[in-house]
Scaffold this active site. Structure first.
Site, PDB file in Angstrom:
ATOM      1  N   TYR A  40      -0.875 -12.131  24.909  1.00 33.20           N
ATOM      2  CA  TYR A  40      -1.303 -11.242  26.605  1.00 33.20           C
ATOM      3  C   TYR A  40      -1.363 -12.514  27.608  1.00 33.20           C
ATOM      4  CZ  TYR A  40      -4.325  -7.533  28.759  1.00 33.20           C
ATOM      5  OH  TYR A  40      -4.118  -7.125  29.645  1.00 33.20           O
ATOM      6  N   LYS A  95       8.185  11.817   9.094  1.00 37.27           N
ATOM      7  CA  LYS A  95       9.296  11.672   9.735  1.00 37.27           C
ATOM      8  C   LYS A  95       9.447  10.214  10.454  1.00 37.27           C
ATOM      9  CE  LYS A  95      13.324  13.662  11.059  1.00 37.27           C
ATOM     10  NZ  LYS A  95      13.856  14.395  11.743  1.00 37.27           N
TER      11      LYS A  95
END
Length: 758
Positions: A40, A95
């Site tokens: 970060y 899925k």
């Protein structure tokens, strides 16, 4: 004995432990403050600036290139209809799971509350920069057509509505092969499509692209044939209006060469089937009950070529054969779209794969001697490990040929190698061994059936059709647990070794055991007492043919479980020892560890036999064993008793088994890191590839190694697999999870199948 999938177990699967089926995990180091400053602020600014200067670098510095959005508004979920976005979320997560396990594609599932075309298009367009591809799912017709068409114009990443195109691609592959078998030409056949939803329309469009003539295709909806008399047809249905003067499905079926059903159960009668042309092709895909049952259809027409949506009949039309590999290939070349040519390439690749010799692991999984191209095998099986390396490259090449690829493949062999390494072999291995067990389930004694986890595992293996459990223990206790936890085990055989009903069998087992052990300090009274114990009575059931296999050890020590089996069942003919092995399922594929459980300090001769037993077991899984004999030394670099024993064993193996790929002594990192081995010891038999089987020099090393890898490395352990016993008895780790118990039952069934055939 197989029971229907229960609501309770379906709900528990999604809710137990961490809710849902997918998670996000870090892919970079993150444990130190320095790591976090790179991940970060301030380190993250550097890739941001690089991407600003060159937007294509987003694929270099972020996960975009391997990230698909599975997007739905919940308006056409499975066969449940418009149940809303929240209710559709389990399907979208599912899925995502399939994308990951079959093609190593990461997924964010996104459920939209907006049912309007404009709202969906705008939302998806706005979030598209996050993703490398978009899979639209469970959006009702006709809105799904316009949503997909508009997004294809707006976006420059692969996008596909799988409900439309997945079934079209798979059935197109089946159609091509069925026509080849029946000797018919696609431009001459008559096709009837029953159903006029998204999938039916997409299938019809792809068939026309393959060569079916428009005048030879008839579409039927719930109100009858789409003909010129109909005034209720939307623009998408109007494209399939026939000029023939027919009104009903029965009329359309007369002399038809192919029937595609994407409708409801039971609409096709035997009379309709009999009216079709010679060698008819029938894809009856209503699920779970087809438009005509497989049994009725094949009894009516012997010249039939048939496919269904079910896995228990030949030629299952399963979308998982398509979408993972289509997106894989499209994203790997950074395609700007999934076009018609890419879909056709996937269909042709699937059709071609079905005509190639089937890998033995697929034959084993489906318990056939030689699965080969023919009317009962016109499309590949979902467990075929070649799908990713066959379909994805075909899609990638079609993208390149049609000018939509931004990152062309330059080395196809390297690309196929990369695809193969994405999944390793662990996932296919688990699927294949379970499929193999299901084809011939055996009777397995669950020796500790007074334990909930054991009973839960028994319920699962019954539901999956893996095994036929025999529950050992106090009947009242077992039934109480079954009722308390609402387990679907009410028709399962329960045997109480202590009950009066077992007096005759218990006495017989005791007499047999006394004869075997009377010169080893066992009296008849002692034998009778032992036969009241599950770990003696259970192996006796197996030894006498009342069962085919046994598992035990969840609540007792390893020696207390294995000792009775050794005394009652004994070693295989020619075996001087029994040894133990674990399968460690790692991201790099399965690695086999031996001996991890039985032999404390084996000498060179015992190491030789352990290695031979391990090699034979690895071959059971249709893998060629590549064996490293481990030590703290590399080919004599350090002297000591252990290296000498290991080197002596290797010398004997090289003489006795010259074709076996085995070498040592070597350290574990050299066995796994092929570059390291090849650079330093290029003469090694393992120099051309890493080991998949590790033989440890003594029990402590093997036992510690597998437990550390299991806990710290995140590998799943299957075992211990006992090798050298004459019949199938396997010992659980104390405290095994339900999943681990199920895996061990699967291994026990396969072991019993092999023992039966030898």
């Amino acid at each position: 004995m197989k029971t229907p999938l229960s609501k309770k177990n379906a709900l528990a699967y999604h809710a137990d432990g961490r809710p849902g089926k997918i998670e996000v995990i870090p892919t970079k180091p993150h444990h130190s403050q320095y790591d976090l400053t790179l991940a970060y602020s301030p380190g993250v600014a550097e890739p941001c600036l690089e991407i600003k200067a060159n937007p294509e670098d987003v694929y270099k510095y972020t996960a975009k290139g391997n990230l698909v959005a599975v997007i739905s508004n919940g308006t056409a979920v499975l066969g449940l209809g418009d149940i809303g976005p929240e209710a559709g979320k389990p399907v979208m997560e599912g899925k995502g799971l399939l994308f990951k396990i079959f093609a190593d594609i990461d997924v964010f599932d996104i459920e939209l509350s907006d049912k309007s075309i404009e709202g969906m298009v705008n939302t998806i367009k706005s979030i598209a920069p996050t993703f490398g591809g978009i899979n639209l799912e469970d959006i009702k017709a006709p809105e799904c057509f316009e949503v997909e068409d508009r997004l294809k114009e707006l976006l420059d990443i692969p996008l596909m509505h799988d409900d439309q195109h997945g079934t079209a691609i798979i059935t197109s592959a089946g159609l091509l092969n069925a026509l080849e078998i029946s000797g018919k030409k696609i431009e001459e056949i008559r096709v009837v499509v029953n159903g006029a939803g998204a999938s039916a329309i997409s299938c019809s469009k792809l068939y026309l692209s393959l060569g079916v003539r428009p005048e030879n295709l008839v579409m039927v909806d719930s109100k009858g044939v789409l003909n010129k008399k109909r005034t209720d047809l939307n623009p998408w249905k109007q494209k399939f209006v026939t000029g023939r003067d027919i009104n009903t499905l029965a009329e359309a079926m007369k002399d038809a060469d192919m029937f595609l059903g994407l409708s409801v159960a039971g609409v096709v009668t035997p009379e309709m089937l009999l009216s079709m042309a010679d060698h008819p092709i029938v894809f009856a895909l209503a699920n779970p009950t087809p438009e005509i049952s497989y049994e009725l259809a094949t009894a009516t027409r012997k010249d039939l070529i048939m496919g269904t949506g079910r896995s228990d009949f030949p030629n299952q039309v399963n979308n998982v054969l398509g979408f993972p590999y289509i997106f894989r290939g499209a994203m790997d070349v950074r395609a700007t779209a999934i076009n018609e040519e890419m879909k056709l390439a996937a269909a042709h690749a699937l059709a071609d794969l079905a005509k190639q010799p089937v890998p033995e692991e697929v034959n084993i999984a489906y318990q056939v001697t030689n699965l080969k191209f023919g009317k009962d095998y016109i499309i590949p099986k979902p467990s075929d490990p070649r799908l990713i390396t066959h379909v994805a490259p075909a899609v990638a090449k079609a993208a390149m040929d049609t000018g939509v690829a931004r990152k062309p493949v330059t080395d196809w062999d390297a690309y196929r190698d990369e695809l193969g390494k994405r999944l390793g072999l662990s996932n296919p291995l688990i699927r294949q061994i379970k499929a193999r067990a299901k084809k011939n389930p055996r009777r397995v004694v669950f020796a500790e059936a007074e334990n909930y986890k054991i009973l839960k595992a028994a319920e699962i293996v019954v539901e999956e059709g893996i095994a036929i459990p025999i529950l050992l223990g106090n009947r009242d206790v077992i039934l109480g647990l079954i009722n308390e936890h609402d387990l679907e085990l009410h028709d399962i055989e329960i045997i109480d070794p202590r009950s009066p009903e077992e007096n005759e069998r218990r006495e017989s087992f005791a007499a047999q055991f006394f004869e075997k052990r009377k010169r080893r300090g066992v009296t008849m009274n002692a034998a009778r007492d032992m036969m009241t114990h599950r770990n003696y009575f259970g192996p006796s059931l197996v030894e006498n043919g009342y069962a085919d296999a046994m598992i035990s050890g969840l609540t007792s020590s390893y020696p207390a479980t294995i000792r009775p089996a050794l005394r009652i069942i004994g070693k295989k003919r020619g075996a001087s020892i029994v040894s133990g092995m674990y399968i460690m399922l790692t991201k790099k594929g399965p690695i086999f560890f031996a001996d991890t459980t039985v032999n404390m300090n084996p000498d060179a001769d015992k190491l030789v036999e352990i290695t031979k037993q391990a090699a034979a077991t690895v071959r059971q899984f249709n893998l060629e064993p590549r064996i490293a004999m481990l030590s703290y030394s590399n080919f004599g670099s350090v002297e000591g008793n252990i290296p000498i024993i290991v080197r002596t064993a290797v010398e004997k193996l090289h003489k006795e088994c010259p074709d076996l790929i085995v070498d040592g002594d070597m350290q574990a990192n050299f066995a796994i890191n092929n570059d390291l081995l090849r650079e330093n010891f290029p003469f090694s038999k393992l120099a051309d590839g890493p080991a998949n089987t590790l033989i440890f020099p003594y029990l402590t090393a093997g036992n510690i190694a597998y437990k550390l890898i299991q806990e710290l490395g995140g590998a799943e352990a299957i075992g211990p697999i006992l090798m050298g016993l004459s019949k199938s008895v396997h010992v659980l780790q104390m405290g095994s999870s339900v999943s681990e118990i199920v895996n061990m039952v699967t291994i026990a069934v396969i072991d019993a199948q092999r023992n039966e055939s030898t």
